[in-house]
Structures are given as structure tokens and as C-alpha cells.
Write a protein that holds these residues in place. Structure first.
Motif, short mmCIF file in Angstrom:
data_model
loop_
_atom_site.label_atom_id
_atom_site.label_comp_id
_atom_site.label_asym_id
_atom_site.label_seq_id
_atom_site.Cartn_x
_atom_site.Cartn_y
_atom_site.Cartn_z
N LYS A 1 1.14 -1.08 0.26
CA LYS A 1 0.20 0.02 -0.09
C LYS A 1 0.80 1.13 0.35
O LYS A 1 1.82 1.38 0.53
CB LYS A 1 -0.83 0.31 1.28
CG LYS A 1 -2.12 -1.26 1.04
CD LYS A 1 -2.86 -1.30 2.40
CE LYS A 1 -4.44 -2.07 1.86
NZ LYS A 1 -5.00 -2.10 3.22
N SER A 2 0.88 2.05 -0.51
CA SER A 2 1.22 3.37 -0.57
C SER A 2 0.96 3.78 0.01
O SER A 2 -0.26 4.17 0.68
CB SER A 2 1.13 4.25 -2.18
OG SER A 2 -0.78 4.33 -2.28
N SER B 1 0.76 9.04 -4.64
CA SER B 1 1.19 8.13 -3.76
C SER B 1 3.08 7.53 -3.89
O SER B 1 3.58 7.54 -5.05
CB SER B 1 0.17 7.31 -4.79
OG SER B 1 -0.78 7.48 -3.96
#
Length: 296
Positions: free
Chosen positions: A85-86, A120
Motif C-alpha cells: 500500500k502506498s 502516492s
């Protein structure tokens, strides 16, 4: 009398933070724990992150300070690991637009408008195929502050606390608080820990603040920003009530609050608005029974 004294502490702290913000244009937030040998930065450009971006990457839980966008990782011959996940970072800028002058018919003036764009990024530990430099994590040792530990021990429905993370954060999904074990001073440790515990009071099993404020907790939204103000104000209230706040924690709190005020039109009075919710959260953490009723 105790209630009046408590409220007086909160009011004094609130005004002190507002005054400090208004009198200091530059308030760089300083990460109060040691995790790496260098500042949080974009690995490709080598530019250190500033302001909120330094906070977001610094509290993400990763020991490495090196970050890349998905595209940058591909350009350098690597790729983001599957399922990672960013972390969001903000790019602030201005744009000039011509607008009509209300006072002069058919006349136009040029004005600057601020805007932000979310990007991101991924930590180097989330990327494979690139040989990043090795980063060493230092350690810090000091004695805990007894009265702070007593408050935490007596907090109603206290969430699980992990003290060996690489960052400081609260997970509403798992209802857990994580902080590092490498703070420079015990006062800074408790400042961060109480910040995360204030976040935890928004949980439905406690003050249910998240539901009352609605579901718009998207990063950068006013709701998100107000919650950050509430958490930092609440932490400052607890530290000052316990008489363990110092110049370092006060200044860093003011810097943190100022960085989030930018998303709220730089209005210092938003601190006063956040202080009300922060006061209830601080009371809950310190087990002030009269203020612990959910929904009050």
C-alpha cells in the motif's frame, strides 16, 4: 475547583499555541524519534520532504527514509511488491488565473490560487529490483515517566499499544496504537503516544468521534485535518496537565498544528474549534468520569 483548574490549563495551552503560530512564520516539524541516518526523501531526486510530507513519511512505520513513486521505481529498474500500500504525499503549488474585477467593468486582473495534488509513494522496503543503501536503526534508552504511565494504565478501554514500531500511528481497523522505541527524550515519547491515544478516542467504543464527524476522512479533507489538530491539541493538554511538557514538545506541537492548518485556510481559530474535541479526548484518557459519556 479541579474542573476550573483543568479548563484553565486547556485554555492557556490553546492560546499559547495560537500565539506561537502567529508569531513564527517558519515552524519546521522535527521528527522526535531516531529511525534512520538521513531525512525522509525521494530517492531519485534526493530532495528531502518538508512539512506535512515529512510527517506522513516519518510516521509511516518504515525504517528506511527512501521513497519512490510507482513510475520512478519502474524507471530505475525496480517494481513495487505485490499487495503493498502506498503513502500519500502532497505537492503544493499556485496557479495564476485572470478574473474579472468587480469594481471595473470589463476589466480583468491576474490572481494566484493555491492548490495541492496528491501523489502516492512507496518506501524502499516495498520495492524490489533496486539496490538501495543499507540504513541502520539506532536505539535510545531512558526511564519511563511514572505519572504518564499511570494515566495510560488507567485509561478506560485503552487500546493495545505496541512500542517497538518504526513509526507512530493509530489503526482504527485493528484499534491499536504503535510507536517507535527510539525517541530522543521520554517527554517526546509521551507526546507522540498521547497523540495516537487521542486518535483512538474517536473509536465507536469510546467517544465515537469519527461517526459524529461523518465519513469524509479522505486525506487532505477538512475532517482529516481537524482530526490531526484534535489529536495534537489533546496530547498537549495531557502533557501540560501532567506538568511534563517542555519547550521541545510545545514547539513541535505548534509546528505540527501549523502544518495541518494549511488545509484549513491557515485559520489559527481552527485551533480553538479543535480544542473543544481535544479537551473531551484528554479528559477521557485521564479518566475524568464526568466527561467519559459517549455522545455528550
Amino acid at each position: 475547583m479541579k474542573s476550573e483548574q483543568k479548563n484553565s490549563v486547556y485554555e492557556i495551552v490553546t492560546q499559547r499555541i495560537i500565539d506561537f503560530i502567529e508569531q513564527n512564520n517558519e515552524l519546521p516539524w522535527r521528527k522526535p524519534w531516531a529511525t534512520v541516518e538521513s531525512a525522509q526523501q525521494n530517492y531519485k531526486s534526493r530532495k528531502p520532504y518538508q512539512g506535512v510530507n515529512a510527517i506522513l513519511t516519518g510516521m509511516s512505520g518504515f525504517s528506511s527514509p527512501l521513497w519512490l513513486t510507482f513510475k520512478q521505481a519502474r524507471e530505475l529498474g525496480g517494481c513495487v511488491k505485490k499487495g503493498e500500500k502506498s503513502t500519500p504525499v502532497i505537492f503544493w503549488s499556485t496557479i495564476e488565473r485572470k478574473v474579472k474585477d468587480d469594481e471595473i467593468e470589463d476589466d480583468e486582473t491576474t490572481k494566484k490560487f493555491g492548490f495541492y495534488r496528491l501523489y502516492s509513494v512507496f518506501n524502499s522496503s516495498q520495492i524490489e529490483g533496486i539496490e538501495f543503501p543499507e540504513i541502520n536503526k539506532p536505539t535510545q534508552n531512558f526511564n519511563p515517566i511514572t505519572k504518564a504511565e499511570e494515566v495510560i494504565r488507567n485509561m478506560p478501554n485503552c487500546p493495545h499499544i505496541s512500542r517497538d514500531g518504526n513509526g507512530a500511528y493509530y489503526s482504527p481497523v485493528f484499534d491499536t496504537v504503535t510507536i517507535p522505541d527510539t525517541f530522543f527524550t521520554p517527554e517526546e515519547l509521551y507526546s507522540a503516544l498521547f497523540h495516537e491515544l487521542v486518535h483512538s478516542t474517536g473509536h465507536p467504543s469510546r467517544l465515537n468521534r469519527f461517526k459524529q464527524e461523518g465519513d469524509d476522512h479522505k486525506f487532505g479533507s477538512q475532517t482529516y485535518s481537524r482530526e490531526e489538530l484534535t489529536a495534537e491539541m489533546g496530547s498537549a493538554f495531557v502533557l501540560n496537565s501532567l506538568n511534563i511538557a517542555n519547550e521541545s514538545t510545545d514547539n513541535n506541537s505548534a509546528a505540527y498544528i501549523k502544518s495541518w492548518l494549511r488545509a484549513l485556510r491557515n485559520d489559527p481559530q481552527m485551533v480553538v474549534t479543535a480544542a473543544s474535541k481535544a479537551g473531551r479526548a484528554a479528559n477521557y484518557i485521564m479518566n475524568k468520569e464526568a466527561d467519559n459519556v459517549v455522545g455528550n
